[in-house]
Write a protein that holds these residues in place. Sequence first.
Motif, PDB file in Angstrom:
ATOM      1  N   LEU A  74      93.281  45.111   8.555  1.00 27.56           N
ATOM      2  CA  LEU A  74      92.952  44.459   7.286  1.00 27.56           C
ATOM      3  C   LEU A  74      92.515  45.458   6.224  1.00 27.56           C
ATOM      4  O   LEU A  74      91.719  45.156   5.349  1.00 27.56           O
ATOM      5  N   GLY A  75      93.053  46.677   6.303  1.00 24.66           N
ATOM      6  CA  GLY A  75      92.975  47.600   5.190  1.00 24.66           C
ATOM      7  C   GLY A  75      91.860  48.620   5.136  1.00 24.66           C
ATOM      8  O   GLY A  75      91.731  49.321   4.146  1.00 24.66           O
ATOM      9  N   SER A  76      91.056  48.749   6.180  1.00 23.57           N
ATOM     10  CA  SER A  76      89.986  49.736   6.147  1.00 23.57           C
ATOM     11  C   SER A  76      90.056  50.637   7.377  1.00 23.57           C
ATOM     12  O   SER A  76      89.649  50.241   8.467  1.00 23.57           O
ATOM     13  N   PRO A  77      90.562  51.862   7.204  1.00 20.20           N
ATOM     14  CA  PRO A  77      90.699  52.767   8.348  1.00 20.20           C
ATOM     15  C   PRO A  77      89.346  53.366   8.748  1.00 20.20           C
ATOM     16  O   PRO A  77      89.058  54.526   8.481  1.00 20.20           O
ATOM     17  N   THR A  78      88.518  52.558   9.355  1.00 22.64           N
ATOM     18  CA  THR A  78      87.193  52.990   9.777  1.00 22.64           C
ATOM     19  C   THR A  78      87.003  52.701  11.251  1.00 22.64           C
ATOM     20  O   THR A  78      87.767  51.935  11.842  1.00 22.64           O
ATOM     21  N   VAL A  79      86.012  53.319  11.845  1.00 22.93           N
ATOM     22  CA  VAL A  79      85.688  53.093  13.246  1.00 22.93           C
ATOM     23  C   VAL A  79      84.345  52.379  13.289  1.00 22.93           C
ATOM     24  O   VAL A  79      83.390  52.798  12.645  1.00 22.93           O
ATOM     25  N   ILE A  80      84.283  51.290  14.056  1.00 30.22           N
ATOM     26  CA  ILE A  80      83.084  50.460  14.131  1.00 30.22           C
ATOM     27  C   ILE A  80      82.386  50.692  15.471  1.00 30.22           C
ATOM     28  O   ILE A  80      83.025  50.658  16.520  1.00 30.22           O
ATOM     29  N   PHE A  81      81.071  50.900  15.404  1.00 31.39           N
ATOM     30  CA  PHE A  81      80.250  51.037  16.606  1.00 31.39           C
ATOM     31  C   PHE A  81      79.242  49.899  16.636  1.00 31.39           C
ATOM     32  O   PHE A  81      78.646  49.569  15.613  1.00 31.39           O
ATOM     33  N   GLY A  82      79.046  49.306  17.802  1.00 38.45           N
ATOM     34  CA  GLY A  82      78.110  48.198  17.941  1.00 38.45           C
ATOM     35  C   GLY A  82      78.747  46.888  17.513  1.00 38.45           C
ATOM     36  O   GLY A  82      79.939  46.794  17.248  1.00 38.45           O
ATOM     37  N   THR A  83      77.946  45.857  17.478  1.00 35.38           N
ATOM     38  CA  THR A  83      78.402  44.512  17.139  1.00 35.38           C
ATOM     39  C   THR A  83      78.710  44.400  15.653  1.00 35.38           C
ATOM     40  O   THR A  83      78.045  45.011  14.829  1.00 35.38           O
ATOM     41  N   ALA A  84      79.723  43.595  15.330  1.00 37.74           N
ATOM     42  CA  ALA A  84      80.105  43.342  13.935  1.00 37.74           C
ATOM     43  C   ALA A  84      80.081  41.840  13.674  1.00 37.74           C
ATOM     44  O   ALA A  84      80.332  41.034  14.571  1.00 37.74           O
ATOM     45  N   ILE A  85      79.776  41.485  12.441  1.00 41.14           N
ATOM     46  CA  ILE A  85      79.786  40.089  12.005  1.00 41.14           C
ATOM     47  C   ILE A  85      80.794  39.970  10.866  1.00 41.14           C
ATOM     48  O   ILE A  85      80.692  40.676   9.866  1.00 41.14           O
ATOM     49  N   ALA A  86      81.777  39.072  11.026  1.00 38.21           N
ATOM     50  CA  ALA A  86      82.794  38.850   9.993  1.00 38.21           C
ATOM     51  C   ALA A  86      82.452  37.598   9.198  1.00 38.21           C
ATOM     52  O   ALA A  86      82.150  36.547   9.779  1.00 38.21           O
ATOM     53  N   VAL A  87      82.477  37.723   7.883  1.00 34.16           N
ATOM     54  CA  VAL A  87      82.221  36.607   6.964  1.00 34.16           C
ATOM     55  C   VAL A  87      83.279  36.643   5.868  1.00 34.16           C
ATOM     56  O   VAL A  87      84.031  37.603   5.748  1.00 34.16           O
ATOM     57  N   SER A  88      83.283  35.607   5.063  1.00 32.77           N
ATOM     58  CA  SER A  88      84.152  35.599   3.893  1.00 32.77           C
ATOM     59  C   SER A  88      83.325  36.023   2.691  1.00 32.77           C
ATOM     60  O   SER A  88      82.093  36.014   2.725  1.00 32.77           O
ATOM     61  N   VAL A  89      84.016  36.400   1.620  1.00 37.65           N
ATOM     62  CA  VAL A  89      83.334  36.853   0.411  1.00 37.65           C
ATOM     63  C   VAL A  89      84.086  36.315  -0.806  1.00 37.65           C
ATOM     64  O   VAL A  89      85.314  36.229  -0.798  1.00 37.65           O
ATOM     65  N   THR A  90      83.322  35.927  -1.828  1.00 34.90           N
ATOM     66  CA  THR A  90      83.937  35.434  -3.062  1.00 34.90           C
ATOM     67  C   THR A  90      84.376  36.619  -3.916  1.00 34.90           C
ATOM     68  O   THR A  90      83.944  37.754  -3.685  1.00 34.90           O
ATOM     69  N   PRO A  91      85.188  36.387  -4.943  1.00 31.23           N
ATOM     70  CA  PRO A  91      85.569  37.486  -5.847  1.00 31.23           C
ATOM     71  C   PRO A  91      84.360  38.149  -6.520  1.00 31.23           C
ATOM     72  O   PRO A  91      84.425  39.308  -6.916  1.00 31.23           O
ATOM     73  N   ASP A  92      83.242  37.425  -6.616  1.00 30.51           N
ATOM     74  CA  ASP A  92      82.019  37.974  -7.208  1.00 30.51           C
ATOM     75  C   ASP A  92      81.167  38.737  -6.196  1.00 30.51           C
ATOM     76  O   ASP A  92      80.100  39.236  -6.542  1.00 30.51           O
ATOM     77  N   GLY A  93      81.612  38.787  -4.938  1.00 34.11           N
ATOM     78  CA  GLY A  93      80.873  39.519  -3.917  1.00 34.11           C
ATOM     79  C   GLY A  93      79.845  38.705  -3.163  1.00 34.11           C
ATOM     80  O   GLY A  93      79.067  39.251  -2.382  1.00 34.11           O
ATOM     81  N   GLU A  94      79.825  37.395  -3.365  1.00 34.72           N
ATOM     82  CA  GLU A  94      78.868  36.537  -2.662  1.00 34.72           C
ATOM     83  C   GLU A  94      79.361  36.255  -1.247  1.00 34.72           C
ATOM     84  O   GLU A  94      80.522  35.910  -1.035  1.00 34.72           O
ATOM     85  N   THR A  95      78.475  36.398  -0.284  1.00 32.04           N
ATOM     86  CA  THR A  95      78.813  36.110   1.111  1.00 32.04           C
ATOM     87  C   THR A  95      78.866  34.604   1.309  1.00 32.04           C
ATOM     88  O   THR A  95      77.921  33.888   0.978  1.00 32.04           O
ATOM     89  N   VAL A  96      79.985  34.135   1.859  1.00 35.84           N
ATOM     90  CA  VAL A  96      80.175  32.710   2.147  1.00 35.84           C
ATOM     91  C   VAL A  96      80.774  32.586   3.544  1.00 35.84           C
ATOM     92  O   VAL A  96      81.200  33.567   4.148  1.00 35.84           O
TER      93      VAL A  96
END
Length: 123
Positions: A74-96
């Motif tokens: 999904l467009g981010s070539p990064t490596v994640i360590f530990g637990t991750a939480i996926a959420v949605s975000v509005t165009p204004d950057g608000e977590t929903v």
Amino acid sequence: MTTAIRSIKITPTDTITTLNLDERNIGTDICAAIGCRMFDVVGLVDSIDLFVDDEGLINGSTLNLPATVLAHRLGSPTVIFGTAIAVSVTPDGETVGLTDSQLNDDPESIRAEARRRDRRRPR
């Protein structure tokens, strides 16, 4: 009235569960769910953010291959360590909360993406 933010918790051991975060205490809930003191946000395409342990790389957290694969797809070539939480975000950057299609209906949903593996990876 408190709004629950529907999210997905992705652990390094391939456990993927739905999690409802309290909108009023989202920072505290994220830290508790991830098991961290500070978190960072990895922005992905399709209006999805991953909350991750900001110190995961240096505190000995386990590589999170499902979240890493999801981030790459999904467009981010990064490596994640530990637990991750996926959420949605509005165009204004608000977590929903995640939408139904992000959560379940779409064949390219977070659950499907997080469970995929690089077929070239040695076993």
